[in-house]
Design a protein around this motif. Structure first.
Motif, PDB file in Angstrom:
ATOM      1  N   ILE A 110     -11.290 -70.691  83.512  1.00 26.25           N
ATOM      2  CA  ILE A 110     -11.407 -69.276  83.881  1.00 26.25           C
ATOM      3  C   ILE A 110     -10.508 -68.428  82.986  1.00 26.25           C
ATOM      4  N   GLY A 111      -9.304 -68.913  82.725  1.00 31.88           N
ATOM      5  CA  GLY A 111      -8.406 -68.179  81.839  1.00 31.88           C
ATOM      6  C   GLY A 111      -8.990 -68.024  80.448  1.00 31.88           C
ATOM      7  N   ILE A 112      -9.568 -69.097  79.928  1.00 28.69           N
ATOM      8  CA  ILE A 112     -10.187 -69.043  78.602  1.00 28.69           C
ATOM      9  C   ILE A 112     -11.379 -68.092  78.610  1.00 28.69           C
ATOM     10  N   ALA A 113     -12.210 -68.168  79.641  1.00 34.11           N
ATOM     11  CA  ALA A 113     -13.409 -67.338  79.706  1.00 34.11           C
ATOM     12  C   ALA A 113     -13.065 -65.859  79.767  1.00 34.11           C
ATOM     13  N   VAL A 114     -12.084 -65.504  80.587  1.00 31.29           N
ATOM     14  CA  VAL A 114     -11.714 -64.090  80.729  1.00 31.29           C
ATOM     15  C   VAL A 114     -11.125 -63.560  79.430  1.00 31.29           C
ATOM     16  N   SER A 115     -10.180 -64.270  78.850  1.00 35.66           N
ATOM     17  CA  SER A 115      -9.527 -63.794  77.637  1.00 35.66           C
ATOM     18  C   SER A 115     -10.479 -63.785  76.446  1.00 35.66           C
ATOM     19  N   ALA A 116     -11.226 -64.874  76.268  1.00 33.01           N
ATOM     20  CA  ALA A 116     -12.170 -64.938  75.152  1.00 33.01           C
ATOM     21  C   ALA A 116     -13.304 -63.937  75.337  1.00 33.01           C
ATOM     22  N   GLY A 117     -13.761 -63.763  76.580  1.00 31.39           N
ATOM     23  CA  GLY A 117     -14.816 -62.793  76.846  1.00 31.39           C
ATOM     24  C   GLY A 117     -14.369 -61.382  76.523  1.00 31.39           C
ATOM     25  N   TYR A 118     -13.154 -61.036  76.958  1.00 29.19           N
ATOM     26  CA  TYR A 118     -12.623 -59.711  76.632  1.00 29.19           C
ATOM     27  C   TYR A 118     -12.485 -59.549  75.118  1.00 29.19           C
ATOM     28  N   THR A 119     -12.002 -60.579  74.439  1.00 27.10           N
ATOM     29  CA  THR A 119     -11.816 -60.507  72.990  1.00 27.10           C
ATOM     30  C   THR A 119     -13.130 -60.209  72.284  1.00 27.10           C
ATOM     31  N   PHE A 120     -14.189 -60.910  72.677  1.00 21.62           N
ATOM     32  CA  PHE A 120     -15.486 -60.734  72.025  1.00 21.62           C
ATOM     33  C   PHE A 120     -16.082 -59.359  72.336  1.00 21.62           C
ATOM     34  N   VAL A 121     -16.087 -58.987  73.606  1.00 22.11           N
ATOM     35  CA  VAL A 121     -16.683 -57.694  73.986  1.00 22.11           C
ATOM     36  C   VAL A 121     -15.917 -56.538  73.357  1.00 22.11           C
ATOM     37  N   SER A 122     -14.589 -56.623  73.374  1.00 24.67           N
ATOM     38  CA  SER A 122     -13.794 -55.535  72.804  1.00 24.67           C
ATOM     39  C   SER A 122     -13.967 -55.454  71.284  1.00 24.67           C
ATOM     40  N   TYR A 123     -14.219 -56.597  70.643  1.00 27.12           N
ATOM     41  CA  TYR A 123     -14.487 -56.599  69.199  1.00 27.12           C
ATOM     42  C   TYR A 123     -15.778 -55.848  68.892  1.00 27.12           C
ATOM     43  N   ILE A 124     -16.799 -56.102  69.684  1.00 27.69           N
ATOM     44  CA  ILE A 124     -18.076 -55.405  69.494  1.00 27.69           C
ATOM     45  C   ILE A 124     -17.910 -53.908  69.763  1.00 27.69           C
ATOM     46  N   VAL A 125     -17.211 -53.564  70.839  1.00 29.10           N
ATOM     47  CA  VAL A 125     -16.980 -52.149  71.166  1.00 29.10           C
ATOM     48  C   VAL A 125     -16.202 -51.468  70.046  1.00 29.10           C
ATOM     49  N   TYR A 126     -15.190 -52.144  69.524  1.00 31.27           N
ATOM     50  CA  TYR A 126     -14.385 -51.578  68.440  1.00 31.27           C
ATOM     51  C   TYR A 126     -15.255 -51.253  67.234  1.00 31.27           C
ATOM     52  N   LEU A 184     -18.729 -50.883  67.227  1.00 30.17           N
ATOM     53  CA  LEU A 184     -19.765 -49.904  67.565  1.00 30.17           C
ATOM     54  C   LEU A 184     -19.199 -48.490  67.673  1.00 30.17           C
ATOM     55  N   ALA A 185     -17.945 -48.383  68.074  1.00 29.43           N
ATOM     56  CA  ALA A 185     -17.335 -47.058  68.236  1.00 29.43           C
ATOM     57  C   ALA A 185     -17.229 -46.305  66.923  1.00 29.43           C
ATOM     58  N   ALA A 186     -17.382 -47.016  65.796  1.00 29.00           N
ATOM     59  CA  ALA A 186     -17.342 -46.341  64.498  1.00 29.00           C
ATOM     60  C   ALA A 186     -18.538 -45.422  64.308  1.00 29.00           C
ATOM     61  N   THR A 187     -19.653 -45.722  65.005  1.00 24.10           N
ATOM     62  CA  THR A 187     -20.854 -44.906  64.849  1.00 24.10           C
ATOM     63  C   THR A 187     -21.386 -44.342  66.166  1.00 24.10           C
ATOM     64  N   ILE A 188     -21.012 -44.921  67.282  1.00 25.77           N
ATOM     65  CA  ILE A 188     -21.493 -44.435  68.586  1.00 25.77           C
ATOM     66  C   ILE A 188     -20.393 -43.596  69.218  1.00 25.77           C
ATOM     67  N   HIS A 189     -20.605 -42.277  69.245  1.00 28.06           N
ATOM     68  CA  HIS A 189     -19.542 -41.350  69.616  1.00 28.06           C
ATOM     69  C   HIS A 189     -19.074 -41.528  71.058  1.00 28.06           C
ATOM     70  N   TRP A 190     -19.976 -41.854  71.975  1.00 31.93           N
ATOM     71  CA  TRP A 190     -19.555 -41.931  73.367  1.00 31.93           C
ATOM     72  C   TRP A 190     -18.693 -43.162  73.644  1.00 31.93           C
ATOM     73  N   LEU A 191     -18.648 -44.095  72.688  1.00 33.68           N
ATOM     74  CA  LEU A 191     -17.785 -45.257  72.854  1.00 33.68           C
ATOM     75  C   LEU A 191     -16.357 -45.007  72.358  1.00 33.68           C
ATOM     76  N   ARG A 192     -16.162 -43.932  71.631  1.00 31.89           N
ATOM     77  CA  ARG A 192     -14.841 -43.701  71.047  1.00 31.89           C
ATOM     78  C   ARG A 192     -13.735 -43.542  72.085  1.00 31.89           C
ATOM     79  N   PRO A 193     -13.981 -42.908  73.227  1.00 40.94           N
ATOM     80  CA  PRO A 193     -12.911 -42.850  74.232  1.00 40.94           C
ATOM     81  C   PRO A 193     -12.521 -44.223  74.792  1.00 40.94           C
ATOM     82  N   VAL A 194     -13.450 -45.195  74.667  1.00 40.94           N
ATOM     83  CA  VAL A 194     -13.173 -46.542  75.182  1.00 40.94           C
ATOM     84  C   VAL A 194     -12.382 -47.366  74.170  1.00 40.94           C
ATOM     85  N   ARG A 195     -12.416 -46.955  72.921  1.00 38.15           N
ATOM     86  CA  ARG A 195     -11.803 -47.744  71.852  1.00 38.15           C
ATOM     87  C   ARG A 195     -10.325 -48.065  72.092  1.00 38.15           C
ATOM     88  N   PRO A 196      -9.528 -47.128  72.622  1.00 37.15           N
ATOM     89  CA  PRO A 196      -8.110 -47.468  72.869  1.00 37.15           C
ATOM     90  C   PRO A 196      -7.914 -48.583  73.893  1.00 37.15           C
TER      91      PRO A 196
END
Length: 268
Positions: free
Chosen positions: A191-207, A209-221
Motif C-alpha cells: 500500500i505504501g508503494i502504491a500510494v507513493s508511486a501512484g502519486y509520483t506518476f500522476v503528479s508527473y503527468i499533471v506537471y 500537461l500543465a505546460a499547455t492546459i491552463h486549468w491545470l496550472r493552479p494544481v501544479r504547485p
C-alpha cells in the motif's frame, strides 16, 4: 543513554543492507557516467535538437525541454527530468515502504520493539537509515558530474550541479517518507508503494500537461515535480522555495508516519 541516542537501529539497518547500498550506488554512478560520456559526441550536432523541437510542449515539459545539445538541456533531458529520478525513486520508495512494514510482514518487528527504544525513536531511526541510503545514491550521481563536467564540455557552474542533485535527493526522500508513513500506518508495504508511486506518476503527468492546459496550472504547485524542477536549478542554481517545500514535505511525512505508527496496533 537510550537506544535512539546511540542510533543502534539505524546503524544496524545500514550494516545489514550495506551490500545492497554499494550495488545501488555503483549502478547509479555507472549510469551517470554512461550518459554524460556520450555528450562530447553530440554537443556540436545542432540537428539533434530537432528531434525534441518537433514534440508537443507537453512532451517537452515531461522530457525536460527541447534543447538537447546545450549542457543544461542535455543533463535535463537525458538525466534529471525523468531517467535518474526514476532509478533513485525505485530505491527510495521501496526502502521507505519496507522500513517498518517490511519488518512487520516478515515478523521481525517484535525483535526491534523489544529493544530499549520507543516506537517514535524506532521509526525515526528507520527514517534516518532511509535518508542515508538516498543521500548515498544522490552523492553517487553528483560525483561523476561534478568531477567530469569540465573535461566533457558540460560547462555549468558547480553550484548549479550541486543544486539539482540536492533537490533530486530531497524530492526522492520526500516520496520515500510518504511510502514509509503510509506503509507503517497500514502495516502493508504494498500500500505504501502504491500510494507513493501512484502519486509520483500522476503528479508527473499533471506537471507536464500543465505546460499547455491552463486549468491545470493552479494544481501544479501540488506536484513535487514542480518544486524539484520548476525553479530550473540547472540553469539558475538553488531554488529557495523549492528547497523549503521539499524539506517541509520530508519533515511532515516523517512526523505523520511516526505519529501513525506509535498509535497503531501492530502485528509483530
Amino acid at each position: 543513554m537510550n537506544g535512539f541516542a546511540r542510533l543502534r537501529v539505524a546503524t544496524s539497518d545500514l550494516r545489514i543492507r550495506r551490500r545492497s547500498l554499494v550495488v545501488w550506488s555503483i549502478a547509479v554512478l555507472l549510469v551517470v557516467l554512461m550518459v554524460i560520456g556520450v555528450y562530447p559526441s553530440i554537443h556540436h550536432n545542432s540537428s539533434i535538437d530537432s528531434i525534441y523541437a518537433d514534440l508537443s510542449p507537453t512532451a517537452q515539459a515531461l522530457l525536460g525541454g527541447s534543447n538537447l545539445t546545450s549542457p543544461a538541456g542535455y543533463l535535463s533531458t537525458q538525466l534529471f527530468a525523468f531517467f535518474l529520478p526514476a532509478i533513485v525513486l525505485v530505491f527510495a520508495i521501496g526502502r521507505g515502504a519496507a522500513a517498518i512494514a517490511g519488518e512487520e510482514e516478515e515478523r521481525t518487528l517484535d525483535l526491534l520493539l523489544a529493544q530499549p527504544v520507543t516506537r517514535t525513536a524506532l521509526y525515526l531511526e528507520k527514517g534516518l537509515a532511509v535518508f542515508a541510503g538516498v543521500t548515498l545514491l544522490t552523492a553517487a550521481a553528483w560525483l561523476p558530474i561534478s568531477t567530469l563536467h569540465g573535461p566533457l564540455g558540460l560547462d555549468l557552474p558547480g553550484s548549479h550541479l550541486l543544486a539539482i542533485c540536492v533537490q533530486l535527493g530531497l524530492f526522492c526522500l520526500a516520496l520515500a517518507f510518504v511510502a514509509d508513513g503510509v506503509a507503517a500506518a497500514t502495516g502493508r508495504r504494498a500500500i505504501g508503494i502504491a500510494v507513493s508511486a501512484g502519486y509520483t506518476f500522476v503528479s508527473y503527468i499533471v506537471y507536464g500537461l500543465a505546460a499547455t492546459i491552463h486549468w491545470l496550472r493552479p494544481v501544479r504547485p501540488l506536484t513535487l515535480w514542480r518544486w524539484y524542477l520548476g525553479g530550473d536549478p540547472l540553469g539558475s542554481g538553488f531554488d529557495g522555495w523549492g528547497l523549503v517545500v521539499l524539506a517541509v514535505t520530508c519533515l511532515v511525512a516523517l512526523g505523520a508516519g511516526a505519529a501513525a505508527f506509535s498509535r497503531r496496533d501492530v502485528h509483530a
